[in-house]
Structure formats: C-alpha cells, structure tokens
Design a protein around this motif. Structure first.
Motif, short mmCIF file in Angstrom:
data_model
loop_
_atom_site.label_atom_id
_atom_site.label_comp_id
_atom_site.label_asym_id
_atom_site.label_seq_id
_atom_site.Cartn_x
_atom_site.Cartn_y
_atom_site.Cartn_z
N ALA A 84 -19.52 -1.46 -3.22
CA ALA A 84 -18.98 -1.35 -1.87
C ALA A 84 -18.02 -0.17 -1.73
O ALA A 84 -17.88 0.40 -0.65
N GLN A 85 -17.36 0.19 -2.83
CA GLN A 85 -16.36 1.25 -2.77
C GLN A 85 -16.86 2.59 -3.31
O GLN A 85 -16.13 3.58 -3.28
N SER A 86 -18.09 2.61 -3.81
CA SER A 86 -18.59 3.82 -4.47
C SER A 86 -18.73 5.01 -3.51
O SER A 86 -18.52 6.16 -3.89
N TYR A 87 -19.08 4.73 -2.24
CA TYR A 87 -19.23 5.81 -1.26
C TYR A 87 -17.90 6.52 -1.04
O TYR A 87 -17.82 7.76 -1.07
N GLU A 88 -16.84 5.72 -0.86
CA GLU A 88 -15.51 6.31 -0.68
C GLU A 88 -15.07 7.03 -1.95
O GLU A 88 -14.46 8.11 -1.88
N LEU A 89 -15.38 6.47 -3.11
CA LEU A 89 -15.01 7.09 -4.37
C LEU A 89 -15.60 8.49 -4.49
O LEU A 89 -14.90 9.46 -4.80
N VAL A 90 -16.91 8.60 -4.22
CA VAL A 90 -17.58 9.90 -4.32
C VAL A 90 -16.96 10.89 -3.34
O VAL A 90 -16.67 12.04 -3.69
N ASN A 91 -16.74 10.44 -2.12
CA ASN A 91 -16.17 11.34 -1.10
C ASN A 91 -14.75 11.78 -1.46
O ASN A 91 -14.38 12.94 -1.24
N MET A 92 -13.96 10.85 -2.00
CA MET A 92 -12.59 11.21 -2.38
C MET A 92 -12.59 12.22 -3.52
O MET A 92 -11.85 13.21 -3.49
N LEU A 93 -13.40 12.00 -4.54
CA LEU A 93 -13.42 12.91 -5.68
C LEU A 93 -13.91 14.29 -5.27
O LEU A 93 -13.35 15.32 -5.68
N LYS A 94 -14.95 14.33 -4.44
CA LYS A 94 -15.46 15.63 -3.96
C LYS A 94 -14.44 16.33 -3.07
O LYS A 94 -14.21 17.54 -3.19
N GLY A 95 -13.85 15.57 -2.18
CA GLY A 95 -12.88 16.15 -1.26
C GLY A 95 -11.66 16.71 -1.98
O GLY A 95 -11.18 17.81 -1.67
N LEU A 96 -11.15 15.96 -2.94
CA LEU A 96 -9.99 16.43 -3.70
C LEU A 96 -10.33 17.68 -4.49
O LEU A 96 -9.53 18.61 -4.58
N SER A 97 -11.53 17.72 -5.07
CA SER A 97 -11.94 18.89 -5.85
C SER A 97 -11.98 20.14 -4.99
O SER A 97 -11.50 21.21 -5.39
N SER A 98 -12.57 20.02 -3.81
CA SER A 98 -12.69 21.20 -2.95
C SER A 98 -11.34 21.64 -2.40
O SER A 98 -11.13 22.82 -2.11
N ARG A 99 -10.42 20.69 -2.28
CA ARG A 99 -9.09 21.03 -1.77
C ARG A 99 -8.25 21.81 -2.77
O ARG A 99 -7.54 22.74 -2.41
N ILE A 100 -8.31 21.43 -4.04
CA ILE A 100 -7.34 22.03 -4.97
C ILE A 100 -7.93 23.07 -5.91
O ILE A 100 -7.20 23.94 -6.39
#
Length: 1010
Positions: free
Chosen positions: A746-762
């Motif tokens: 149930a949380q895997s979609y948010e997990l993937v988006n958070m990890l990708k988003g953080l990577s592109s940000r920093i």
C-alpha cells in the motif's frame, strides 16, 4: 624512519639480555616492523615484540584461561584484578588511570579461552606507568585480601531489612543479563554450547546469569592462582621505545620474582563429530506478551571448519563470508531472501578460537521453513562447488580485504593493538604470532587460487563434506524473561525462608558492609601511589584542524553559452600513503522530518539496488575491484554560534564517501553519478527486501546500544541535533521502517515517488561540494571533470555551496521542545536510563571546564553510585558545545534509583573540592579525550567538521586553555549549568517491562520499544 643500522643495534642489544632467550627476528614489510620472539629464561614467559617508528605504543599481557564452567570466573577476575593491587592498593586503579593518563587505549578483554590486558599511549612516561599498574594488577591483585571485590564485581546477595526481599546484584551479573537480553547473543551462546559440548568452548566464559551465583570465592581465587602466572603469559610490546630497557625493567620488577610453574592451560583438542546425522537443537529467547510470534524465529546452520593456524584458509574463509553473505548480491544470502526464508541473512567465519566455525543465519523466519532453509544452503553451495564461484566477485573481495590490510585504519583503535590481538589468534595455540600479520604472500596465493579452484574446493571439503555441523533454531517465547524473574524471586524467597535468623542477620550485615566499603574513598596515601603525569607534561597548544578551501570553475555540460559550474573543494592536506578519501557532499538543509526519514532509507538503498548499467551485484564487484569502498551517509554538523537563540541549529549533508588510490580519480567521477542518477528506485521487490533487512538490524541496535537509544530519544525532546539523530537512526526511524514493512504494498507507490523525488532534488551540480583528504589533490580534477559532465544542474536553482559554518542558521528541519518523560519496554533483563537538558537554552555558554566535569562525573560520582553501588555495567555524563547535556546508564538493574542519582549531581558539583593532584588527574583525563590519536581519514573529518561547524583553531585553543587551567572553584562554578540541565526534567528509560512499569509514576508515557 629508523635506519637499518639503528634497528640492527636494537636487535643486538636484545640478544645480549641475560635473563631472556632470543629466539628469532625478521623484518615484516607489511607492518614496517622488526618482529622479535623471545622467552624469559626463568619463567618461560613468551614475548613478541614489534619494533617500529609508531609513537602510539602498545603493551599487552595475555593469559590462557579456558572456562571450567559457565559461572564466568575468567570474566569476573578480569574485572576484579583491576580493583587494587600490591603496589597500587587504591580501590580502583583502572578508574584512576582513565582519569589521569593520556592513554589511547585502556581496557581488559575476556575471550572464550584467553584474557588480555592491553594498554596504549603516545607518551613515554605515561606508557611506562600504565605497564606498571597493569602488570601489578595481573600478578598481585588485592582479591586475596578483600572478598568484597569479588562480591562487587561478580555477584552477591542483597538484603536491606529482615522483611525485605532477598536479591542478587553484581557488575558482571548485570552485564551478562544485558548480554543475554539480546536474541543474537542468546543464539551465539546456543551455538557454542551445541558445537562444543563437553569442551571449555561449550561453556560461557563471560558467565551465564543463571550460573554466576554458583561461583564461590574459593573457586574464584583458585582460578587466578592457577592461570595468572608468568609461565602462562603471552607478553606483547609494539612501537617506538627502548625495548632493551623495557624488558630489563619487566624482568627486574615482575618476571624475576616468580619461579617456573607448569600450567596446564593448553586448549584441549576439540573432538570432531563423525556421525552423518545433522545435530538439531532448539532454544528460546524472550518476547513480550503483546509481540507477535509470527516470523520471529532464527534458523541457523553452523559448521566447524578450522583454519586458525592456516593463514590462507583463515583469510579465505573471511573472503567466502564476504562473497556468500555480506557483499551486495551475495549469492547465498540472495538465494535465501528470494526463497522468502528470513528478512535478514547474516553469519560468517567465527575465528579467535582453536576451531573456528562458519555460520549462516536467517532472522525473522519460521520453524516450518527448516528443511527448505537447509536445502537452499546445501543446494547453493553444491552448485558453487561444481560450477564455480564468480571469479570477478572473488577478485573484488580479495582486493577489498587487501586494501583494508594495507590501509590499516582501525578507527579509534591503535593499529598496534589490533596487530597484537591478531597475533593471539595463532600464538595461543602453538603457532607463530606472525602467521596472520604477514599477509602479502597470503593474498598472492589467494589470487592465484581464484583460477585454480581453491575456494570451490574449500566449500566442498569444509561446508559440504563435513559432518561437524549443527542446525540451531532460536524460537520466541512469550514472557520468558518475566517467567525467569518470577522463578528466581521464588527461589530466593524459599532460600530466605530456610535461613536461620542469624543467617539473615549476617546477610543484612554483609550488605551493609559492602555498601560501606563501596562508599569509603580510597586512602589518600594509596591514591598517591598511582603514578601520573603533571600538567607540565601536557602540550599547551591544541591540534590545528587541517583544511583549506578553493573554488574550481568548469564549463557547464551541454551549454553553448559561457555558463559555469562552481565547486567548493575543502582539502585536508594529510599524508595518506597514496589513498584519497573523497566525500561528495549534497546539502539536505531544507528537508523536513518525513523527507529525512526517506532520505535515511535512501542511503541504505543506494549501492544495493540495480542501476541502468549494473546489477547491484556487479556494481559491488566494480566498486571493490577499483576502490576501498563507496558508502553513503546522512550527517549533521552543529553550527557554532554566539547567538544563544541559534545555538542548536544544524547543517545536514547527504554524503557519498569513498576511498581510492590516486590512479582511480577518473573512475570515481564516472561511477558515482551512475549510482546517484541511474539507480532503479522503482524496483519494489528489491526495495521491500532492503526495508526488511534494515528494519531487522535497526531493531537489534536499539536494545544492543540501549544507552545511546535512550539518550538520543530523551535528547530529541530538547535538541534539534538529537531530534535529527532519532529520525535517521533511532526510535522514530524504527517506527517508520516498521510501518513501511507492515503494509509495504500500500505504501510502495509513495516510497518510490519519495526516493525519486529526493534524488532529483539534491543530486545536482548546484548542490554539490567536495571534501578531500590526501597529500596530493592535483589529480582530483579528473574526478571533477567526469562529475561535471554527468551530473545535471538543479531543477530549481539554489546555492548549495557549503561555506564556513559559524553563526549561520542553516537547517530547515522544524523542531519544538516538548520536555517529555518517556519509557520504552522490552523483554530485556536490564535497563538503560537517560536524563538530559540544555544549558544554553537557559543562557549559559559552553566552557572547556565541562570536559573536566565530564571526567569527574563519569569516573567518580556516577561510577561510584550507578556502577559500583548500583551494579550497572556502565554510566557516563555528556556535555556538548550546543548545550545538550545528560547522563546515561548501561545494563542497569535500576530505573528510578539511577535517576535519583542523576538529580543529586547538583550536590556533588556544589560541594566539590579536590586537591591539586586530583584536579590534575581529571584535567589529564579530559586532555586524553581531546588528544585522541586519529587516523589520516579521521584527521580529515576533524578538519571538515571544523570548517562546517565554525569551530576554528582559536575556539579549540580557548577550550584547551580552559581545561588546562581548571581548578576546584571552576567546577563549583558550573552548579548553575547543572541546575539548568536538571530543570528541563527530561528522562527516557529503555528496558525491562516489569521494572519500568513498577516505577511508572516518573514517566509521562510508557510504550513498547517494538
């Protein structure tokens, strides 16, 4: 460097010593040392010397001490001999040395078959003092004169009144209750008990809490009398010293006082199993009533493989451990994970005994998976033996081990200490102490063995066609700790009921006598006998942090215009023997709590998940073939500020850390962007495996280092720094992982988006700075040019350059103090109790005098009350520059009693008085901490911390001068700071459910740890 002529002179002088037999000498190129073997003529004491130019000198005396049973005799003696001796009769010479010496290592270590007493110091006078005190403790302890030492350090009955309960207390007793509160340690005990039943290795040398009260004072003394003799000793000296003078002194003061004694201490041969039926045993560990028993079982297989006196086999099994279980994509671990057998797979080569064994352990599994667990292990091993291991993976593993051997970076431990302890792995069993130190030829043979099938044959002979193995299952049992506590209480109640009135009065009187003994300070004349330095022996100038900053501009990739990327390069110019330590630093200052939780997980994911060009297994091989390692961290740096409103701010940096040889700069610049930009963060299956594995390890750490868990959690209510640490590795982080794993899909979609988003940000050039530790950075431009081409610019422009940190408010993490008093319960038999506060929040400035107070509290007030009288294994005080301060206990039988001791710290400080000698002792202890010997890597990090935090040389010098000039009045002047810290009234306890709930009134909330 010493010339060959001088070294030859040293050897010749040793050959002329009349009281020793000179056996052999040879130059060990790997250690840049002359190795000498000698024997004391009169006692036949064995000596191993390493002569070199290292001023961090090491001495150790080791003795073979096979355990006759599981009462912990060897361990209790290890504690007890350091509680006063013939020449140094004060009650705790060990603590006096900790307070008053410049030691770089000071401890004593109990193993399954030996006890070792090592010391180290860079100061010649100090080193000689340490040797003297330790040798006197080993050979002439006061344990024969004072039974209370045995009772204090080992065990004793306690009875305060006729109506009160009879209980058991003792430092080692409580220490081992803490050890056996860990499921992993319980499994270790089960393994040795099963594999070596009937042998001394089958006993618990540290002491089983259920068996420790069986040890009598008479048996305790007999053990010391039997084994603590020069004829049973192994003496080690390392470093730049006058060896002739040291050995002459050693004979005159100690060895010559003894006659030769035949000591039957040789480790008996282990009887091999020759049956073809797998031995299977089941043991239990405790969980709380509310905890689930589902997937909470340990499945494990342990095979005795040997190799202690075979250097190639010894190192080969370390490499096999890495290849089979540890490296990302390790073939045996992956097979078990893919089969769904366990959430964490670990184990490896267990050496340091005469018969090492190899373990494979599946954590968080189920009893029903036993046959499948065994089938997967044997199937994978058979396939590897028949079809071969991946040659590149083997080469990479050999390379990483050779890199580490040549680097010789053991963190805070002196390398001479590690060499000495390694020598015991062969010396103790009749082999040469050099076997595991002369590694060059070993690695050459292993490299050639990669293509000749050596490793595959080792698997076949030792892990497949070997009947000496056992399957051990460790199953959870609800409230086992509570059950054992009730059984002990019942047993003690019955014991008391059977005592006569006179016997009860005797125990009450013995309890009072022990407490009186513990409360009485050592006689002043006894304290004067402890040798110590003077303030004039201490250098006046602080070590200057090593760093310099330069800016490099490179044309932005893919730009037709004159756009430039600007990079801040912080260089620590330190000799590193041809190794460059490079940190890629990305600012994470603007992250909130939720983002930091995911960012902390991201540092666990990178390097352990496929990229566009590599599987995570082949990525690991590529890294290990070309470097000493690449790893990821999320680090806070406290910012020095004169503004008390900003004193608790932090700078947060996500770092890519690496160590390479100078010819690998360009390679590094290519591989790091590949990991940062091209990792397949949408691989949900792999992410789930990583989450479960990380969760299992964090769970074990929370209780294994319960004193840090409690201190961090308590601090998280009053300090942004502790709040951050709780988020990325404490109780908050575990709760995040637990929630994520409980409903992963149930949380895997948010997990993937958070990890990708953080990577592109920093991960972009605008947010990147570098730190380099090396003595030649001119080739670093190759790394920079590659990174500049591969990393993108920021999606949203920002200035992420890391400038000097003084008085800057950097962190975007929102934090509000809440002064909560929490407790977290578990199936532990002991507790970890912390109290914290912030003096800067009350308007007080930091002073170096607090470093002296830390020594006085940790090794005087807290030591005597929490450890000596209270029975806790450890305790300490803490005062940080940002104002965060506190106290914590380790493996503690108490909760509120310990907190009450913390609260009375103010009385100790207000009424403190000490003569010049005692003050000098505490000052030296504080300086010893300030002047810790650092490896080149750690020196570089110290320079980086100075730059980022704004703690420059002037501040360090001011702090040192405050320490050196500290007087009794300066300690009393800190009463306001202590009152401020205590007034915040924040506590946290982690530990035994029954003990914590019994004292629930002192907490605002009580929750389960997990």
């Amino acid at each position: 460097m010493k010339s060959d002529k001088i070294r030859i002179g040293d050897i010749e002088s040793l050959k002329k010593l009349e009281t020793y037999n000179f056996i052999s000498s040879e130059f060990i190129e790997e250690l840049a040392s002359e190795a000498v073997l000698m024997e004391h003529k009169k006692t036949k004491a064995r000596l191993f010397l390493l002569l070199n130019d290292d001023d961090n000198k090491v001495f150790a005396v080791g003795l073979r001490t096979p355990a006759p049973d599981s009462t912990g005799t060897a361990h209790i003696i290890e504690h007890s001999v350091l509680c006063g001796s013939r020449k140094f009769p004060c009650k705790d010479p060990f603590v006096e040395l900790v307070k008053g010496s410049l030691n770089t290592f000071l401890n004593a270590l109990t193993y399954p078959d030996k006890t070792v007493y090592p010391v180290a110091s860079c100061n010649d006078k100090d080193f000689k003092n340490l040797m003297d005190v330790y040798l006197d403790a080993v050979f002439y302890p006061n344990i024969y004169k004072e039974e209370k030492i045995f009772k204090q350090e080992g065990w004793h009955y306690e009875l305060e009144t006729k109506e009160g309960p009879l209980t058991i207390n003792g430092v080692v007793y409580n220490e081992m209750k803490g050890v056996f509160s860990s499921a992993d340690e319980t499994l270790d005990r089960a393994v040795s008990k099963t594999l070596f039943e009937g042998h001394s290795y089958g006993e618990e040398s540290g002491g089983d809490p259920d068996r420790i009260p069986e040890l009598t004072y008479k048996a305790f003394l007999e053990f010391h009398s039997l084994y603590y003799h020069p004829s049973n000793s192994f003496i080690y000296l390392y470093g730049d010293m006058n060896m002739e003078e040291r050995l002459t002194w050693l004979d005159r003061e100690y060895l010559s006082k003894f006659d030769y004694k035949e000591v039957d201490s040789a480790i008996k041969p282990v009887k091999k199993w020759d049956n073809n039926t797998l031995i299977s045993k089941e043991y239990n560990y405790s969980i709380l009533e509310s905890q689930s028993m589902e997937n909470a079982t340990y499945l494990s297989l342990h095979t005795v493989v040997g190799g202690e006196l075979e250097p190639e086999k010894y190192m080969a099994f370390k490499i096999l451990e890495y290849v089979l279980l540890n490296v990302p994509g390790a073939v045996l671990r992956e097979a078990l994970i893919d089969a769904g057998i366990g959430e964490d797979i670990y184990g490896g080569y267990n050496y340091g005994i005469s018969e090492p064994y190899f373990s494979v352990i599946a954590k968080n599994s189920d009893a029903s998976r036993k046959e499948e667990f065994l089938a997967v292990i044997k199937g994978v091993l058979r396939k590897l033996a028949d079809e071969g291991l991946d040659k590149e993976v083997l080469r990479a593993a050999v390379n990483i081990y050779e890199f580490k051997a040549r680097e010789a970076d053991f963190g805070s431990y002196p390398k001479g200490l590690i060499y000495g302890l390694s020598s015991f792995d062969s010396w103790l069993y009749g082999g040469s102490p050099l076997i595991h130190l002369k590694y060059s030829k070993v690695f050459e043979k292993l490299k050639s063995g990669i293509d000749s099938g050596y490793f595959e044959q080792l698997i076949k002979d030792c892990l497949l066609d070997n009947a000496y193995e056992a399957f051990i299952m460790l199953s959870p049992k609800k409230e086992l700790t509570k059950q054992k506590e009730e059984e002990l209480a019942k047993k003690l109640k019955q014991l008391k009921a059977g005592l006569s009135e006179r016997e009860i009065e005797n125990i009450i009187e013995e309890t009072k006598e022990l407490k009186r003994y513990q409360s009485e300070p050592s006689k002043p004349e006894d304290l004067l006998k402890i040798p110590m330095l003077t303030r004039s022996d201490i250098k006046k100038e602080a070590d200057r942090p090593v760093w310099a900053v330069k800016e490099i501009k490179l044309k932005a990739a893919g730009s037709d215009a004159a756009a430039e990327n600007k990079y801040n390069i912080i260089h620590s110019d330190i000799f590193t023997s041809g190794i460059a330590y490079i940190k890629f630093m990305f600012s994470a200052d603007d992250m909130n709590e939720k983002e930091l939780l995911y960012l902390s997980l991201l540092k666990e994911v990178l390097g352990y998940i496929d990229t566009e060009s590599y599987t995570y297994s082949s990525l690991s091989t590529e890294i290990n073939l070309n470097s000493g390692g690449i790893w990821f961290s999320l680090d806070p740096y406290s910012i020095e500020s004169e503004d008390l409103n900003k004193n608790d701010d932090i700078r947060i940096i996500f770092s890519v850390n690496s160590k390479i040889l100078y010819d690998k700069y360009a390679w590094l610049g290519g591989i790091v962007p590949e990991i940062l930009l091209n990792s397949k963060l949408n691989d949900k299956k792999r992410l789930k495996d990583i989450v479960l594995e990380v969760k299992a390890r964090v769970k074990e750490r929370l209780l294994g280092a319960g004193h840090i868990t409690a201190l961090t959690r308590a601090g998280s209510h009053i300090s942004k720094l502790s709040y951050f640490n709780d988020i990325i590795k404490g109780i908050r982080y575990y709760a995040f992982l637990d929630s994520l794993s409980s409903d992963f899909e149930a949380q895997s979609y948010e997990l993937v988006n958070m990890l990708k988003g953080l990577s592109s940000r920093i991960f972009n050039t605008d947010n990147l700075s570098f730190h380099i530790t090396c003595d030649d950075d001119k080739h670093f431009i190759k790394t920079l040019e590659a990174v500049n081409k591969l990393l993108p610019g920021a999606l949203v422009k920002n200035d992420g350059k890391l400038s000097a940190g003084k008085s800057e408010n950097k962190s975007g993490l929102k934090f509000t103090k809440d002064f909560e008093r929490e407790a977290f319960t578990s199936a532990s038999m002991v507790n970890y109790v912390a109290r914290v506060g912030s003096f800067k929040a009350h308007g007080f400035d930091y002073t170096g005098v607090l470093r002296v107070l830390k020594v006085l509290l940790s090794y005087d007030y807290l030591w005597n009350n929490v450890r000596v009288k209270g029975g806790a294994y450890g305790c300490f005080a803490m005062f940080l520059r940002n104002g965060s301060s506190g106290f914590s206990s380790y493996r503690d039988p108490n909760v509120q009693k310990t907190d009450d001791i913390y609260k009375k710290t103010i009385d100790f400080v207000k009424n403190f008085d000490a003569d010049e000698r005692e003050m000098t002792k505490a000052v030296i202890g504080a300086i010893s901490d300030l002047d810790a010997v650092l490896t080149p890597y750690l020196k570089g990090l110290k320079g980086l911390n100075s730059y980022l935090s704004g703690i420059d040389f002037e501040l360090l010098q001011k702090e040192r001068e405050q320490v050196l000039s500290t007087k009794s009045a300066d300690i009393r002047a800190l009463a306001g700071i202590i009152e401020a810290v205590l007034s915040d009234n924040v506590i946290c306890a982690v530990g035994n459910e029954g003990l914590i709930k019994k004292e629930a009134a002192i907490f605002d909330s009580i929750k389960e740890l997990y």
